[in-house]
Design a protein around this motif. Structure first.
Motif, PDB file in Angstrom:
ATOM      1  N   GLU A  22      26.330  93.167  71.421  1.00 27.25           N
ATOM      2  CA  GLU A  22      26.475  92.098  72.409  1.00 27.25           C
ATOM      3  C   GLU A  22      27.909  91.947  72.923  1.00 27.25           C
ATOM      4  O   GLU A  22      28.170  91.090  73.768  1.00 27.25           O
ATOM      5  CB  GLU A  22      25.979  90.781  71.815  1.00 27.25           C
ATOM      6  CG  GLU A  22      24.478  90.812  71.519  1.00 27.25           C
ATOM      7  CD  GLU A  22      23.960  89.526  70.925  1.00 27.25           C
ATOM      8  OE1 GLU A  22      24.783  88.668  70.535  1.00 27.25           O
ATOM      9  OE2 GLU A  22      22.727  89.372  70.836  1.00 27.25           O
ATOM     10  N   SER A  23      28.819  92.759  72.431  1.00 29.28           N
ATOM     11  CA  SER A  23      30.204  92.714  72.898  1.00 29.28           C
ATOM     12  C   SER A  23      30.458  93.835  73.904  1.00 29.28           C
ATOM     13  O   SER A  23      29.742  94.834  73.942  1.00 29.28           O
ATOM     14  CB  SER A  23      31.175  92.863  71.722  1.00 29.28           C
ATOM     15  OG  SER A  23      30.996  91.808  70.791  1.00 29.28           O
ATOM     16  N   ALA A  28      36.433  94.484  70.882  1.00 33.53           N
ATOM     17  CA  ALA A  28      36.149  93.059  71.065  1.00 33.53           C
ATOM     18  C   ALA A  28      35.262  92.536  69.944  1.00 33.53           C
ATOM     19  O   ALA A  28      35.450  91.422  69.442  1.00 33.53           O
ATOM     20  CB  ALA A  28      35.491  92.824  72.416  1.00 33.53           C
ATOM     21  N   ALA A  29      34.293  93.353  69.529  1.00 36.57           N
ATOM     22  CA  ALA A  29      33.413  92.949  68.425  1.00 36.57           C
ATOM     23  C   ALA A  29      34.206  92.811  67.133  1.00 36.57           C
ATOM     24  O   ALA A  29      34.000  91.858  66.363  1.00 36.57           O
ATOM     25  CB  ALA A  29      32.302  93.971  68.256  1.00 36.57           C
ATOM     26  N   ALA A  30      35.101  93.736  66.881  1.00 33.79           N
ATOM     27  CA  ALA A  30      35.911  93.687  65.662  1.00 33.79           C
ATOM     28  C   ALA A  30      36.768  92.424  65.637  1.00 33.79           C
ATOM     29  O   ALA A  30      36.893  91.768  64.589  1.00 33.79           O
ATOM     30  CB  ALA A  30      36.787  94.931  65.579  1.00 33.79           C
ATOM     31  N   GLN A  31      37.341  92.066  66.769  1.00 36.88           N
ATOM     32  CA  GLN A  31      38.152  90.843  66.832  1.00 36.88           C
ATOM     33  C   GLN A  31      37.296  89.617  66.524  1.00 36.88           C
ATOM     34  O   GLN A  31      37.719  88.719  65.803  1.00 36.88           O
ATOM     35  CB  GLN A  31      38.785  90.710  68.214  1.00 36.88           C
ATOM     36  CG  GLN A  31      39.910  91.695  68.475  1.00 36.88           C
ATOM     37  CD  GLN A  31      40.548  91.478  69.843  1.00 36.88           C
ATOM     38  OE1 GLN A  31      39.983  90.788  70.686  1.00 36.88           O
ATOM     39  NE2 GLN A  31      41.711  92.077  70.063  1.00 36.88           N
ATOM     40  N   GLN A  32      36.079  89.584  67.066  1.00 43.16           N
ATOM     41  CA  GLN A  32      35.190  88.443  66.836  1.00 43.16           C
ATOM     42  C   GLN A  32      34.799  88.342  65.369  1.00 43.16           C
ATOM     43  O   GLN A  32      34.611  87.242  64.837  1.00 43.16           O
ATOM     44  CB  GLN A  32      33.941  88.584  67.710  1.00 43.16           C
ATOM     45  CG  GLN A  32      32.992  87.393  67.631  1.00 43.16           C
ATOM     46  CD  GLN A  32      31.808  87.552  68.569  1.00 43.16           C
ATOM     47  OE1 GLN A  32      31.871  88.289  69.550  1.00 43.16           O
ATOM     48  NE2 GLN A  32      30.726  86.844  68.277  1.00 43.16           N
ATOM     49  N   LEU A  33      34.697  89.490  64.705  1.00 42.22           N
ATOM     50  CA  LEU A  33      34.272  89.523  63.304  1.00 42.22           C
ATOM     51  C   LEU A  33      35.457  89.469  62.327  1.00 42.22           C
ATOM     52  O   LEU A  33      35.252  89.502  61.114  1.00 42.22           O
ATOM     53  CB  LEU A  33      33.471  90.803  63.043  1.00 42.22           C
ATOM     54  CG  LEU A  33      32.105  90.889  63.746  1.00 42.22           C
ATOM     55  CD1 LEU A  33      31.599  92.322  63.743  1.00 42.22           C
ATOM     56  CD2 LEU A  33      31.102  89.956  63.071  1.00 42.22           C
ATOM     57  N   LEU A  63      29.706 101.709  74.431  1.00 37.89           N
ATOM     58  CA  LEU A  63      28.658 101.566  73.435  1.00 37.89           C
ATOM     59  C   LEU A  63      27.295 101.667  74.104  1.00 37.89           C
ATOM     60  O   LEU A  63      27.006 100.953  75.066  1.00 37.89           O
ATOM     61  CB  LEU A  63      28.764 100.210  72.735  1.00 37.89           C
ATOM     62  CG  LEU A  63      29.848 100.053  71.665  1.00 37.89           C
ATOM     63  CD1 LEU A  63      29.851  98.627  71.141  1.00 37.89           C
ATOM     64  CD2 LEU A  63      29.628 101.033  70.525  1.00 37.89           C
ATOM     65  N   HIS A  64      26.476 102.582  73.627  1.00 39.89           N
ATOM     66  CA  HIS A  64      25.144 102.756  74.191  1.00 39.89           C
ATOM     67  C   HIS A  64      24.177 103.030  73.049  1.00 39.89           C
ATOM     68  O   HIS A  64      24.433 103.876  72.188  1.00 39.89           O
ATOM     69  CB  HIS A  64      25.135 103.914  75.197  1.00 39.89           C
ATOM     70  CG  HIS A  64      23.865 104.028  75.965  1.00 39.89           C
ATOM     71  ND1 HIS A  64      23.595 103.274  77.081  1.00 39.89           N
ATOM     72  CD2 HIS A  64      22.768 104.810  75.763  1.00 39.89           C
ATOM     73  CE1 HIS A  64      22.392 103.568  77.536  1.00 39.89           C
ATOM     74  NE2 HIS A  64      21.872 104.503  76.756  1.00 39.89           N
ATOM     75  N   LEU A  65      23.063 102.299  73.035  1.00 40.82           N
ATOM     76  CA  LEU A  65      22.111 102.424  71.945  1.00 40.82           C
ATOM     77  C   LEU A  65      21.145 103.581  72.176  1.00 40.82           C
ATOM     78  O   LEU A  65      20.742 103.854  73.308  1.00 40.82           O
ATOM     79  CB  LEU A  65      21.311 101.137  71.789  1.00 40.82           C
ATOM     80  CG  LEU A  65      22.077  99.902  71.328  1.00 40.82           C
ATOM     81  CD1 LEU A  65      21.161  98.684  71.317  1.00 40.82           C
ATOM     82  CD2 LEU A  65      22.678 100.111  69.948  1.00 40.82           C
ATOM     83  N   THR A  66      20.761 104.223  71.115  1.00 39.69           N
ATOM     84  CA  THR A  66      19.659 105.173  71.154  1.00 39.69           C
ATOM     85  C   THR A  66      18.354 104.372  71.163  1.00 39.69           C
ATOM     86  O   THR A  66      18.358 103.142  71.032  1.00 39.69           O
ATOM     87  CB  THR A  66      19.690 106.073  69.917  1.00 39.69           C
ATOM     88  OG1 THR A  66      19.523 105.252  68.743  1.00 39.69           O
ATOM     89  CG2 THR A  66      21.012 106.829  69.808  1.00 39.69           C
TER      90      THR A  66
END
Length: 298
Positions: A22-23, A28-33, A63-66
């Motif tokens: 969702e980031s 950015a996700a690492a900073q939020q966590l 970031l792209h999901l399989t």
């Protein structure tokens, strides 16, 4: 005992995965966590080892999901929300806290109808506090996943992704018109009587199950309805015809006068029945919810 071959996901790592998805970026996700990007990246690789498939397509810059990653994300939010709800329940039980059971409902279901729907729970659990909260339909999923409502009520029948649902009631629809409308003095109406009369709705076609339900009803009866989308949200549906006196609105109020005689509710000869659907987090248990869905005398 837990079976020795039972595989369980690490919920902390699953939470990190959801934040990453969702980031905008992994940074950015690492900073939020409150993690380093290296630590989060290592955690995501460990998650892929746990599920034994790749969840991120690393051939792309962003970031792209399989497909497997999409499947994991699809179920992760409900698992995490259920985990949080269970933890809260356990802690409150230890302190003897009885938390209000929160029923979220769309404006298409009136407060009076909500009270009728929760009556079985009130009668079977008289000491359980229950709070009804009206919210816009688009917020129901979000509030369930945030554990801000325990069950969500709406007009609908489709099975929502990542939620458990049940259609447990049907309400007879009628029409509301202003007192001087040409249909106001009818003892009852049939669907063809609405030809040429605009119908007030609260969302465009394909944006609301309830709107689509009403359109489908009219088309089955042989005519294409003219719609007026009312921008006023959260007020009783019958009030819409005072803003649009040439129109009618589908309502569940009993036949007769409303608003001191300014509005008239007229029954159908063969009334459409609008479904009430309850939605809740999967893998959760609630005696209040069970009593609601079972209905009276069950």
């Amino acid at each position: 005992m837990t079976p020795p071959d039972l595989e369980l996901l690490d919920t902390r790592r699953l939470h990190q995965f959801v934040v990453a998805v969702e980031s905008d970026t992994l940074s950015a996700a690492a900073q939020q966590l409150y993690l380093t990007q290296q630590a989060l990246s290592a955690s995501m690789r460990q998650l892929e080892r746990e599920v034994d498939v790749a969840v991120f397509d690393r051939s792309r810059r962003k970031l792209h999901l399989t497909d497997a990653g999409n499947a994991l994300y699809s179920g992760a939010k409900s698992i995490l929300a259920g985990n949080s709800a269970l933890l809260t329940h356990v802690r409150e039980s230890a302190r003897g806290v009885v938390r209000p059971f929160v029923v979220g409902h769309s404006p298409a279901i009136s407060g009076e109808e909500v009270y009728h729907l929760i009556t079985p729970a009130i009668e079977s659990m008289p000491h359980q506090p229950i709070t009804a909260r009206q919210v816009f339909p688009g917020q129901l999923h979000e509030l369930l996943f945030a554990n801000e409502v325990d069950v969500a009520l709406r007009r609908g029948v489709d099975s929502p992704a990542n939620l458990t649902s049940a259609v447990f009631a049907y309400h007879e629809l009628r029409i509301a018109v202003v007192a001087d409308h040409h249909l106001a003095n009818r003892s009852s109406v049939s669907a063809p009587d609405l030809i040429g009369t605009p119908i007030v709705v609260w969302a465009p076609e394909r944006r609301s199950f309830y709107t689509d339900f009403l359109i489908s009803y009219c088309r089955r009866k042989g005519f294409e309805p003219t719609l007026i989308v009312n921008p006023i949200q959260g007020t009783p549906p019958f009030t819409a015809v005072q803003r649009y006196p040439e129109a009618c609105a589908f309502v569940t109020d009993v036949p007769g006068d409303l608003q001191g005689g300014a509005v008239r509710v007229v029954a159908f000869d063969d009334p459409p029945l609008a479904p009430v659907q309850a939605m809740w987090l999967p893998h959760t248990h609630s005696a209040v919810r069970d009593a609601m869905v079972r209905g009276p005398g069950v």
